[in-house]
Motif scaffolding. Structure first.
Motif, short mmCIF file in Angstrom:
data_model
loop_
_atom_site.label_atom_id
_atom_site.label_comp_id
_atom_site.label_asym_id
_atom_site.label_seq_id
_atom_site.Cartn_x
_atom_site.Cartn_y
_atom_site.Cartn_z
N VAL A 1 0.88 -1.17 0.00
CA VAL A 1 0.00 0.00 0.00
C VAL A 1 0.92 1.22 0.00
N ASP A 2 0.94 1.92 -1.13
CA ASP A 2 1.74 3.13 -1.24
C ASP A 2 0.95 4.15 -2.05
N LEU A 3 1.57 5.21 -2.46
CA LEU A 3 0.84 6.27 -3.17
C LEU A 3 0.25 5.80 -4.49
N TYR A 4 0.86 4.77 -5.11
CA TYR A 4 0.34 4.24 -6.37
C TYR A 4 -0.89 3.36 -6.15
N THR A 5 -0.95 2.67 -5.02
CA THR A 5 -2.02 1.69 -4.81
C THR A 5 -3.04 2.13 -3.77
N LEU A 6 -2.86 3.30 -3.19
CA LEU A 6 -3.73 3.80 -2.14
C LEU A 6 -5.20 3.82 -2.55
N GLY A 7 -5.47 4.24 -3.76
CA GLY A 7 -6.84 4.31 -4.26
C GLY A 7 -7.51 2.95 -4.34
N VAL A 8 -6.73 1.91 -4.61
CA VAL A 8 -7.27 0.54 -4.68
C VAL A 8 -7.79 0.13 -3.30
N LEU A 9 -6.99 0.38 -2.27
CA LEU A 9 -7.40 0.06 -0.90
C LEU A 9 -8.64 0.85 -0.50
N GLU A 10 -8.59 2.13 -0.74
CA GLU A 10 -9.70 3.01 -0.36
C GLU A 10 -11.01 2.58 -1.02
N ALA A 11 -10.97 2.31 -2.32
CA ALA A 11 -12.18 1.91 -3.05
C ALA A 11 -12.70 0.56 -2.57
N ALA A 12 -11.81 -0.39 -2.31
CA ALA A 12 -12.23 -1.72 -1.88
C ALA A 12 -12.90 -1.68 -0.51
N VAL A 13 -12.32 -0.93 0.42
CA VAL A 13 -12.90 -0.84 1.77
C VAL A 13 -14.25 -0.14 1.72
N GLU A 14 -14.32 0.96 0.99
CA GLU A 14 -15.58 1.69 0.90
C GLU A 14 -16.67 0.85 0.24
N GLU A 15 -16.32 0.14 -0.81
CA GLU A 15 -17.29 -0.71 -1.50
C GLU A 15 -17.78 -1.85 -0.61
N ALA A 16 -16.90 -2.34 0.26
CA ALA A 16 -17.26 -3.47 1.13
C ALA A 16 -18.30 -3.10 2.17
N TRP A 17 -18.24 -1.89 2.75
CA TRP A 17 -19.20 -1.55 3.79
C TRP A 17 -20.44 -0.87 3.28
N ARG A 18 -20.45 -0.44 2.06
CA ARG A 18 -21.63 0.26 1.53
C ARG A 18 -22.89 -0.60 1.46
N PRO A 19 -22.81 -1.90 1.15
CA PRO A 19 -24.05 -2.69 1.12
C PRO A 19 -24.67 -2.88 2.50
N GLY A 20 -23.96 -2.51 3.56
CA GLY A 20 -24.53 -2.58 4.90
C GLY A 20 -24.32 -3.87 5.66
N ALA B 1 -22.83 -6.17 8.74
CA ALA B 1 -22.62 -5.83 10.15
C ALA B 1 -21.14 -5.54 10.41
N THR B 2 -20.26 -6.29 9.74
CA THR B 2 -18.82 -6.19 9.98
C THR B 2 -18.07 -6.34 8.67
N VAL B 3 -17.03 -5.55 8.51
CA VAL B 3 -16.08 -5.71 7.41
C VAL B 3 -14.73 -6.04 8.04
N VAL B 4 -14.15 -7.17 7.66
CA VAL B 4 -12.84 -7.58 8.14
C VAL B 4 -11.85 -7.32 7.00
N VAL B 5 -10.83 -6.54 7.28
CA VAL B 5 -9.78 -6.26 6.31
C VAL B 5 -8.53 -7.00 6.77
N ASP B 6 -8.21 -8.08 6.05
CA ASP B 6 -7.06 -8.92 6.37
C ASP B 6 -5.83 -8.34 5.68
N LEU B 7 -4.93 -7.77 6.47
CA LEU B 7 -3.73 -7.12 5.95
C LEU B 7 -2.48 -7.97 6.16
#
Length: 123
Positions: free
Chosen positions: A28-47, A49-55
């Protein structure tokens, strides 16, 4: 010749029992930051109860990446979604603890039950 941009892959596993699991691999760096941000936001938008981000497969995370994770946790909480981060022991876990009091769960742990996720404030 300049360096090639880094790679980040994020898989979204099917929701089970109200839990969506994202599995990230790479850097996760400046080139890939948007990928992380979009994936996390897309995961919780459907509602869910919990989103687990395995890093545990993330080999590097810049400070801006930690900021994205902290902001995502706050945004998810506003919508009633718990965001749980799973990390390996090391610098990312320490940074998240110090910057926001976030307490990532150790690799191999099960996510805590809904409503049990709370920030841990350090003295």
């Amino acid at each position: 010749m300049g360096e090639l941009p880094t790679q980040l892959a994020i898989d979204c596993l099917d929701a089970q029992d109200g839990v969506v699991r994202l599995v990230a691999r790479g850097e996760v760096d400046l080139y890939t930051l948007g990928v992380l941000e979009a994936a996390v936001e897309e995961a919780w938008r459907p509602g869910p109860a919990t989103v687990v981000v395995d890093l545990t497969g993330v080999t590097f995370c810049c400070v801006a990446g930690a900021g994205v994770l902290i902001a995502a946790r706050s945004a998810a909480a506003v919508h009633g979604v718990d965001l749980v981060l799973v990390t390996r022991p090391g610098i990312l876990r320490r940074v998240l603890r110090l910057v926001d009091g976030l307490e990532p769960v150790p690799a191999g742990s099960r996510p805590p039950p809904r409503g049990a996720v709370a920030p841990v404030r350090l003295p």
